[in-house]
Design an enzyme around this catalytic site. Structure first.
Site, PDB file in Angstrom:
ATOM      1  N   SER A   8      -6.769  -6.956  22.210  1.00 61.06           N
ATOM      2  CA  SER A   8      -6.763  -6.220  23.306  1.00 61.06           C
ATOM      3  C   SER A   8      -5.919  -6.112  24.274  1.00 61.06           C
ATOM      4  CB  SER A   8      -8.333  -6.136  24.092  1.00 61.06           C
ATOM      5  OG  SER A   8      -8.508  -5.289  25.198  1.00 61.06           O
ATOM      6  N   HIS A  32      -6.143  -3.030  19.687  1.00 64.31           N
ATOM      7  CA  HIS A  32      -7.041  -2.458  20.667  1.00 64.31           C
ATOM      8  C   HIS A  32      -6.663  -2.081  21.854  1.00 64.31           C
ATOM      9  CE1 HIS A  32     -11.540  -1.742  21.091  1.00 64.31           C
ATOM     10  NE2 HIS A  32     -11.270  -2.267  22.768  1.00 64.31           N
ATOM     11  N   ASP A  34      -7.874  -0.076  25.273  1.00 63.67           N
ATOM     12  CA  ASP A  34      -9.031   0.520  26.114  1.00 63.67           C
ATOM     13  C   ASP A  34      -8.612   1.369  27.072  1.00 63.67           C
ATOM     14  OD1 ASP A  34     -11.077  -1.449  25.339  1.00 63.67           O
ATOM     15  OD2 ASP A  34      -9.861  -3.069  25.873  1.00 63.67           O
ATOM     16  N   MET A  36      -9.729   3.729  30.304  1.00 61.48           N
ATOM     17  CA  MET A  36     -10.936   3.689  31.317  1.00 61.48           C
ATOM     18  C   MET A  36     -10.227   4.883  32.348  1.00 61.48           C
ATOM     19  SD  MET A  36     -11.263  -0.357  32.164  1.00 61.48           S
ATOM     20  CE  MET A  36     -11.566  -1.234  30.752  1.00 61.48           C
ATOM     21  N   HIS A  63     -10.137   2.821  22.179  1.00 64.21           N
ATOM     22  CA  HIS A  63     -11.545   2.789  22.649  1.00 64.21           C
ATOM     23  C   HIS A  63     -11.775   3.659  24.096  1.00 64.21           C
ATOM     24  CE1 HIS A  63     -14.868  -0.147  24.538  1.00 64.21           C
ATOM     25  NE2 HIS A  63     -15.416   1.019  24.216  1.00 64.21           N
ATOM     26  N   MET A  65     -13.485   4.805  26.926  1.00 64.97           N
ATOM     27  CA  MET A  65     -14.527   4.591  28.166  1.00 64.97           C
ATOM     28  C   MET A  65     -14.178   5.565  29.044  1.00 64.97           C
ATOM     29  SD  MET A  65     -14.075   0.211  28.198  1.00 64.97           S
ATOM     30  CE  MET A  65     -12.764   0.262  27.364  1.00 64.97           C
ATOM     31  N   MET A 136     -20.687  -3.131  21.911  1.00 67.62           N
ATOM     32  CA  MET A 136     -20.112  -4.001  23.093  1.00 67.62           C
ATOM     33  C   MET A 136     -20.843  -5.165  23.389  1.00 67.62           C
ATOM     34  SD  MET A 136     -17.506  -2.009  24.544  1.00 67.62           S
ATOM     35  CE  MET A 136     -17.239  -3.296  25.868  1.00 67.62           C
ATOM     36  N   ASP A 170     -16.824  -6.266  20.540  1.00 68.57           N
ATOM     37  CA  ASP A 170     -16.034  -6.172  21.810  1.00 68.57           C
ATOM     38  C   ASP A 170     -16.316  -6.832  23.039  1.00 68.57           C
ATOM     39  OD1 ASP A 170     -13.905  -5.269  23.413  1.00 68.57           O
ATOM     40  OD2 ASP A 170     -14.187  -3.323  23.321  1.00 68.57           O
TER      41      ASP A 170
END
Ligand code: DX5
Ligand code: ZN
Length: 213
Positions: A8, A32, A34, A36, A63, A65, A136, A170
């Site tokens: 990540s 990965h 992420d 946000m 991913h 979020m 998660m 994750d």
């Protein structure tokens, strides 16, 4: 099913991101990413303008979020192979199916993610329509949190119910917790701080692979 290590980049040094990625590229199976938005989670990470400049041969998982995954999916779909968004954002199966269809139409694989306190039932109801699940094992929001073993029940349930595609775990994965995750049926292991927090990334990934044997 092949076990995969997915570093990540949230825990990487963004000042030299491509160099950081180069250090893990030979040993990792995917990256990965992420994303946000400061709403779904309080943190803000990076957007597609950063992801577009990532140079790698590894497949990328995004991913999301974010509160509005559909709004952002198009931009990311140009750069990544698979997009995960959170199932708990949708109140019922129909809304969820619509979102899955929308993301599929962007010609990327689609996966559903779920936070530790949310039930896996919503995912079960649409599992035939998706390419992967992301469980998660910490609350979405930041790296370096402690692994929550109780979420592994969800992985077991998915496998018991016949989900045969990839299950990503994750959060809080290290040499110890990776074994628990594997035994429950997960096969993709997202690792942030236990790779990018280590000086020798090659050794860190080798240790994780060793733990999987
Ligand atoms: C948490 C992110 C994770 C995180 C994992 O919101 O989804 O991908 O970066 O980092 P570690 O391995 O440090 O828990
Ligand atoms: Zn993640």
């Amino acid at each position: 099913m092949k076990n995969k290590i997915s570093p990540s980049i949230l825990s990487a040094d963004f000042g030299k991101l491509n160099q950081e990625i180069k250090e893990v590229e030979k040993y990792a199976d995917s990256l990965h990413i992420d994303v946000m938005d400061g709403h779904f989670v309080s943190n803000i990470s990076y957007g597609s303008v950063v992801v577009k400049d990532i140079k790698t041969k590894l497949p990328m998982d995004c991913h999301l979020m974010t509160e509005e995954p559909i709004k952002y999916a198009k931009d990311f779909s140009k750069h990544v192979n698979r997009i995960f968004f959170h199932a708990e954002l949708f109140r019922n199966k129909n809304e969820l199916l619509k979102a899955i269809k929308k993301i599929k139409s962007l010609k990327v694989k689609v996966g559903l993610a779920i936070n530790p306190d949310k039930p896996v039932s919503l995912i079960l109801s649409v599992m035939k329509e998706i390419d992967a699940v992301l469980i998660m094992s910490v609350y979405a929001g930041f790296g370096g949190q402690k692994f929550m073993p109780e979420v592994l029940k969800k992985v077991e349930i998915l496998r018991e119910k016949g989900f045969k595609k990839e299950i990503v775990i994750d959060g809080g994965i290290n040499e110890k917790t990776i074994k628990l995750a594997k035994n429950s049926g997960a096969n993709v292991f997202v690792v942030g701080s236990s790779i990018f927090g280590e000086k020798d990334r090659k050794k860190a990934i080798q240790k994780l692979n060793e733990a999987l044997k």
